[in-house]
Enzyme design. Structure first.
Site, PDB file in Angstrom:
ATOM      1  CE1 TYR A   1      40.192  37.130  46.300  1.00  0.00           C
ATOM      2  CE2 TYR A   1      42.484  37.783  45.991  1.00  0.00           C
ATOM      3  CZ  TYR A   1      41.536  36.815  46.309  1.00  0.00           C
ATOM      4  OH  TYR A   1      41.938  35.545  46.644  1.00  0.00           O
ATOM      5  CB  CYS A   2      36.639  41.802  49.367  1.00  0.00           C
ATOM      6  SG  CYS A   2      36.333  43.546  48.993  1.00  0.00           S
ATOM      7  CB  THR A   3      32.109  39.787  48.035  1.00  0.00           C
ATOM      8  OG1 THR A   3      32.536  38.732  48.900  1.00  0.00           O
ATOM      9  CG2 THR A   3      30.901  39.336  47.231  1.00  0.00           C
TER      10      THR A   3
ATOM     11  CB  CYS B   1      39.323  45.957  48.960  1.00  0.00           C
ATOM     12  SG  CYS B   1      39.566  44.180  48.793  1.00  0.00           S
TER      13      CYS B   1
ATOM     14  CB  ILE C   1      35.207  38.746  43.401  1.00  0.00           C
ATOM     15  CG1 ILE C   1      36.423  38.660  44.327  1.00  0.00           C
ATOM     16  CG2 ILE C   1      35.069  37.465  42.587  1.00  0.00           C
ATOM     17  CD1 ILE C   1      36.228  37.727  45.509  1.00  0.00           C
TER      18      ILE C   1
END
Length: 302
Positions: free
Chosen positions: A191-193, A198, A220
């Site tokens: 996961y990432c912002t 990703c 996210i």
């Protein structure tokens, strides 16, 4: 009254002439009085821009008209404000650059992009699918943070693995260090912002022996919008603009404490030493008197 808005977006698509696209994007943003940061490479585009809601919508519409960017993935959020000229106060300026990568892992030749997007990435999961996977498989599922470690200080998924990286370029050596070899037989949910890191991280992990790789579709941001404070995400989301952190619902948990006064906070400050400028947890009240970060203090005492 003008309403401030921010668009976070990306698209992976082969670009024959990134510099020409850069010049077009620069002119488009200037004509709409937008501020923000945009990166363009032969792999596609990655950006975040802010301005009035009308101008940001015009920007997105015109960008999507470019054939390579029709599938542009856009996340919307509220801006903090506008100055007297209608420009976003969340960004100091407009920056539009052409680079070797739109996410700087330092391995541009490993990334393969075709008309459908990045090749070899992880399986994308909706927020509900993420929760169902964890409910079904329990400890066999591992959340793997695809961001810089300091971002995780104020928000992360429950029991997530947070790699010890301060820049995206650190991920390759971290993955090859052997620290995470015991995870290669598990279901890894990266996961990432907003999802773009990703998109690149998952094929890089797959190439290094991680066999069952997932990524949260939309990152996210999309998970938090869907689940608010009731899902597996805890705390606040760090963002790279003047807002610093955003919550998906009121009363989000405060996971970190100000290193100056010790009070719970989701705010972060820069180390005041110009040679360092690392980010660390510090409440707004203490920011003006914030000391150097731990890393710089350690360096001074060696």
């Amino acid at each position: 009254m003008a309403i401030p808005k921010i668009a976070l977006y990306y698209a992976f698509a082969p670009l024959a002439d990134p510099e020409a696209v850069r010049l077009w994007q620069l002119q488009l943003c200037e004509s709409l009085n937008l501020r923000g940061r945009i990166l363009i490479s032969r792999h596609g585009i990655n950006g975040t821009v802010g301005g009035t809601i009308d101008n940001v919508k015009k920007y997105v519409r015109k960008t999507k008209q470019y054939p390579a960017f029709t599938g542009l993935d856009v996340k919307w959020s509220d801006g903090s404000g506008l100055d007297e000229n209608g420009r976003s106060t969340d960004f100091p300026r407009l920056s539009v650059k052409a680079r070797a990568e739109i996410v700087s892992f330092g391995v541009p030749d490993e990334i393969v992009v075709d008309a459908q997007g990045i090749v070899g990435g992880g399986t994308k999961l909706t927020p509900d699918e993420v929760d169902n996977l964890v409910a079904t498989r329990g400890d066999d599922v591992v959340f793997f943070d695809g961001r810089n470690a300091y971002e995780a200080a104020i928000g992360r998924f429950k029991n997530a693995v947070v790699p010890d990286v301060s820049t995206t370029r650190d991920f390759i050596s971290e993955l090859e260090s052997g620290k995470y070899d015991d995870l290669k037989g598990k279901a890894i949910v990266t996961y990432c912002t907003g999802g773009i890191r990703c998109e690149v991280l998952t094929p890089l992990m797959r190439a290094r022996g991680f066999s069952e790789i997932y990524q949260i579709d939309g990152g996210i941001v999309r998970y938090g919008e869907a689940k608010r404070n009731s899902g597996l995400w805890e705390g606040s989301l760090y963002v790279f603009d003047g807002r610093i952190a955003v919550d998906f619902a009121p009363d989000a948990a405060r996971l970190a404490n100000c290193r100056v006064c010790g009070e719970p906070t989701n705010h972060m400050a820069n180390c005041r030493e110009a040679v360092c400028r690392k980010r660390f947890v510090c409440c707004r009240d203490c920011e003006a008197s914030a000391p150097p970060c731990e890393a710089h203090v350690d360096a001074l005492t060696r």
